[in-house]
Design an enzyme around this catalytic site. Structure first.
Site, mmCIF file in Angstrom:
data_model
loop_
_atom_site.group_PDB
_atom_site.id
_atom_site.type_symbol
_atom_site.label_atom_id
_atom_site.label_comp_id
_atom_site.label_asym_id
_atom_site.label_seq_id
_atom_site.Cartn_x
_atom_site.Cartn_y
_atom_site.Cartn_z
ATOM 1 N N CYS A 41 -6.265 -0.832 4.910
ATOM 2 C CA CYS A 41 -6.454 -0.963 6.352
ATOM 3 C C CYS A 41 -7.826 -0.402 6.763
ATOM 4 O O CYS A 41 -8.849 -0.933 6.362
ATOM 5 C CB CYS A 41 -5.305 -0.302 7.113
ATOM 6 N N HIS A 72 -1.037 -3.415 4.990
ATOM 7 C CA HIS A 72 -0.485 -2.180 4.431
ATOM 8 C C HIS A 72 0.468 -2.522 3.279
ATOM 9 O O HIS A 72 1.633 -2.872 3.534
ATOM 10 C CB HIS A 72 0.279 -1.398 5.502
ATOM 11 N N GLU A 106 1.955 -0.515 1.367
ATOM 12 C CA GLU A 106 3.048 0.466 1.367
ATOM 13 C C GLU A 106 4.124 0.135 2.396
ATOM 14 O O GLU A 106 5.220 0.698 2.352
ATOM 15 C CB GLU A 106 2.487 1.875 1.599
#
Length: 200
Positions: free
Chosen positions: A79, A180, A182
């Site tokens: 990001c 993202h 994650e």
């Protein structure tokens, strides 16, 4: 060992938790001695580009990261961390980035869609890559995006209205994800797993 670079910005523990899910050893740190002994680094980030660069310099990490990456240390930017990999950003004010990847960051503009771009989107392949075996759905949260990058560096992209979002980019030992991983469920974990186990 994967070093998650702590410079006072970013969802560090979300990245740490995702790495634990794929059984990757990791440490969150801003200590250069600790980071120096890590095999690879992840630079996460949430917030504004100038604050990111300012904090990295205040932690005395900017020159350190630049030196080590130029020497071959593998780095994944996520990001805002990915945006910092480029030459400069126009967010708030002109601000230089690391310059690992050709291109710059500018505000997304398309009246047909809502800005910021928040939510799931299809990550389409720009080239054959082992980074992910199929088109993947990934999670974005951003208002700025990369422009003027080298098309040969582009790994995957997402369309948002008329905008072509540089979703994943690679140049030598540097990898960037505008989304993202994650927060991108199994598809995101697969990308992190590739970075940990196979990315050089």
């Amino acid at each position: 060992m994967i070093g998650i670079i702590d410079y006072g910005m970013g969802n560090l523990h979300s990245v740490q938790n995702a790495l634990k899910k794929i059984n990757a050893n990791c440490v969150i740190s801003h200590d250069k001695d600790i980071l120096l002994h890590c095999d690879k680094w992840i630079l996460p980030g949430v917030g504004a580009f100038p604050d990111c660069i300012k904090n990295l310099k205040q932690y005395q990490l900017f020159d350190f990261i630049q030196e080590q990456v130029h020497q071959g240390k593998p780095l994944l930017g996520i990001c805002l961390g990915m945006q910092a990999l480029y030459e400069y950003s126009e967010e708030i004010e002109y601000c230089q980035g690391f310059g690992f990847i050709k291109g710059h960051i500018e505000l997304m503009k398309d009246e047909s869609v809502r800005i910021p771009h928040i939510g799931w989107n299809l990550l389409e392949k720009n080239q054959d890559t082992p980074l992910y075996p199929k088109e993947s759905f990934v999670y974005y949260v951003h208002s700025y995006y990369a422009q003027d990058y080298n098309p040969e560096d582009l790994i995957g992209y997402s369309m948002y209205g008329s905008l072509k979002i540089c979703g994943m980019i690679r140049h030598k030992n540097v990898l960037g994800c505008q989304f993202h991983p994650e927060k991108s469920a199994e598809d995101g974990l697969a990308i992190l797993k590739y970075f940990v186990e196979e990315f050089i």
